[in-house]
Design a protein around this motif. Structure first.
Motif, PDB file in Angstrom:
ATOM      1  N   UNK A   1       1.712  12.125   6.904  1.00 45.55           N
ATOM      2  CA  UNK A   1       2.534  13.311   7.877  1.00 45.55           C
ATOM      3  C   UNK A   1       2.697  14.199   6.350  1.00 45.55           C
ATOM      4  N   UNK A   2       1.956  15.067   6.318  1.00 42.05           N
ATOM      5  CA  UNK A   2       1.882  16.038   5.259  1.00 42.05           C
ATOM      6  C   UNK A   2       3.221  17.258   5.533  1.00 42.05           C
ATOM      7  N   UNK A   3       3.691  17.436   4.227  1.00 42.17           N
ATOM      8  CA  UNK A   3       4.606  18.616   4.254  1.00 42.17           C
ATOM      9  C   UNK A   3       4.012  19.888   4.613  1.00 42.17           C
TER      10      UNK A   3
ATOM     11  N   UNK B   1       0.821  -1.172  -0.144  1.00 40.80           N
ATOM     12  CA  UNK B   1      -0.020  -0.096  -0.045  1.00 40.80           C
ATOM     13  C   UNK B   1       0.785   1.233   0.097  1.00 40.80           C
ATOM     14  N   UNK B   2       1.943   1.087   0.616  1.00 42.07           N
ATOM     15  CA  UNK B   2       2.983   2.535   0.576  1.00 42.07           C
ATOM     16  C   UNK B   2       3.489   2.740  -0.759  1.00 42.07           C
ATOM     17  N   UNK B   3       3.797   1.651  -1.579  1.00 43.61           N
ATOM     18  CA  UNK B   3       4.325   1.854  -2.737  1.00 43.61           C
ATOM     19  C   UNK B   3       3.099   2.307  -3.788  1.00 43.61           C
ATOM     20  N   UNK B   4       1.670   1.694  -3.520  1.00 42.50           N
ATOM     21  CA  UNK B   4       0.940   2.327  -4.370  1.00 42.50           C
ATOM     22  C   UNK B   4       0.245   3.990  -4.114  1.00 42.50           C
ATOM     23  N   UNK B   5       0.719   4.223  -2.732  1.00 40.84           N
ATOM     24  CA  UNK B   5       0.394   5.731  -2.411  1.00 40.84           C
ATOM     25  C   UNK B   5       1.574   6.316  -3.199  1.00 40.84           C
ATOM     26  N   UNK B   6       2.758   5.939  -3.060  1.00 40.23           N
ATOM     27  CA  UNK B   6       3.742   6.923  -3.815  1.00 40.23           C
ATOM     28  C   UNK B   6       3.541   7.007  -5.181  1.00 40.23           C
ATOM     29  N   UNK B   7       2.967   5.930  -5.860  1.00 39.59           N
ATOM     30  CA  UNK B   7       2.682   6.109  -7.370  1.00 39.59           C
ATOM     31  C   UNK B   7       1.765   7.095  -7.386  1.00 39.59           C
ATOM     32  N   UNK B   8       0.523   7.174  -6.669  1.00 39.72           N
ATOM     33  CA  UNK B   8      -0.332   8.051  -6.565  1.00 39.72           C
ATOM     34  C   UNK B   8       0.093   9.875  -6.352  1.00 39.72           C
TER      35      UNK B   8
ATOM     36  N   UNK C   1       8.325   7.179   1.778  1.00 36.74           N
ATOM     37  CA  UNK C   1       8.035   6.498   2.764  1.00 36.74           C
ATOM     38  C   UNK C   1       7.992   6.752   4.262  1.00 36.74           C
ATOM     39  N   UNK C   2       8.979   7.641   4.526  1.00 31.90           N
ATOM     40  CA  UNK C   2       8.803   8.098   5.821  1.00 31.90           C
ATOM     41  C   UNK C   2       7.935   8.759   6.349  1.00 31.90           C
ATOM     42  N   UNK C   3       7.065   9.249   5.571  1.00 35.17           N
ATOM     43  CA  UNK C   3       5.903   9.895   5.845  1.00 35.17           C
ATOM     44  C   UNK C   3       4.660   9.307   5.951  1.00 35.17           C
ATOM     45  N   UNK C   4       4.731   7.855   5.744  1.00 27.88           N
ATOM     46  CA  UNK C   4       3.654   7.053   5.453  1.00 27.88           C
ATOM     47  C   UNK C   4       3.732   5.846   6.431  1.00 27.88           C
ATOM     48  N   UNK C   5       2.511   5.474   7.090  1.00 22.53           N
ATOM     49  CA  UNK C   5       2.393   4.358   7.940  1.00 22.53           C
ATOM     50  C   UNK C   5       1.223   3.515   7.572  1.00 22.53           C
ATOM     51  N   UNK C   6       1.299   2.337   7.536  1.00 18.56           N
ATOM     52  CA  UNK C   6       0.272   1.528   7.162  1.00 18.56           C
ATOM     53  C   UNK C   6      -0.052   0.419   8.317  1.00 18.56           C
ATOM     54  N   UNK C   7      -1.220   0.464   8.676  1.00 18.49           N
ATOM     55  CA  UNK C   7      -1.570  -0.551   9.692  1.00 18.49           C
ATOM     56  C   UNK C   7      -2.642  -1.653   9.159  1.00 18.49           C
ATOM     57  N   UNK C   8      -1.823  -2.966   8.997  1.00 16.73           N
ATOM     58  CA  UNK C   8      -2.593  -4.009   8.055  1.00 16.73           C
ATOM     59  C   UNK C   8      -3.602  -4.277   8.978  1.00 16.73           C
TER      60      UNK C   8
END
Length: 221
Positions: free
Chosen positions: A124-126, A50-57, A109-116
């Motif tokens: 965490x937004x800039x 899900x983190x990779x999918x978010x980065x693509x978005x 990825x350092x700004x994203x955290x996924x809870x399965x």
């Protein structure tokens, strides 16, 4: 395998079957290869991540405008000529629009955290970026005072008021009320922009929690 005319009938039938099956085997291999290439081309990078999918978005839109404020700075300027004997004054109301945006190229990825377990994505937004005020001088209103206002004096007054209006619009755009509204709009926009790609990627009903660095982190429950 090459068969001779005097080969047993059973052997000839097996050789014929292998020859007829070869095109189908090649077709199946090519179909599997095409399916694999299609998967690599169209499936989100990171596959089930899900983190990779978010980065693509985020990569698809580096800057996202999340809020716009319509302002109306009221400014005044004075002009003095001929050793101070000719004075003039101009009051101006100049409508302005200021856009607030997020620089998504800073997301990693350092700004994203996924809870399965809960299907929750914490983001965490800039810092929010406040754009340059866009002054609509075509709709500006002016009030001029003075016995005689030359063309040069009028141009000088207008330039000064334009500069003052831009400065005032920047100050107004940064006031706490508008910044709070802009941050709320940014978080809602991020929820909508991320929830749909994650659902399409097969992660189900996803909850997106977004916050800014100036905001406290949620307390653990």
């Amino acid at each position: 395998m090459i068969t001779t005319p005097d080969a047993p009938p059973a052997e000839r039938r097996r050789a014929l079957a292998r020859t007829q099956a070869l095109p189908w085997l090649l077709f199946i291999v090519m179909l599997a290869l095409a399916a694999w290439l299609g998967y690599r081309a169209f499936w989100p990078r990171g596959g089930g991540d899900p983190i990779g999918t978010t980065i693509v978005a985020f990569e698809k839109q580096n800057r996202l405008t999340v809020f716009s404020a319509q302002l109306a700075p009221v400014v005044a300027a004075e002009d003095s000529r001929l050793l101070g004997f000719v004075k003039s004054r101009q009051v101006a109301v100049i409508p302005a629009r200021v856009d607030y945006s997020l620089d998504l190229s800073k997301m990693d990825r350092n700004r994203l955290a996924w809870n399965t377990a809960t299907h929750t994505l914490d983001v965490l937004l800039p810092p929010l970026s406040v754009g340059t005020p866009n002054l609509d001088e075509g709709r500006a209103q002016y009030l001029r005072e003075g016995v005689w206002i030359s063309r040069e004096a009028q141009d000088s007054l207008s330039r000064t008021n334009t500069r003052l209006a831009e400065q005032q619009a920047r100050q107004q755009a940064s006031n706490p009320v508008l910044m709070t509204l802009a941050r709320s709009a940014a978080k809602e926009a991020l929820r909508q922009n991320l929830a749909i790609p994650l659902q399409v990627a097969g992660f189900g009903d996803v909850t997106v929690n977004a916050r800014f660095e100036v905001e406290p982190a949620p307390t653990a429950r």
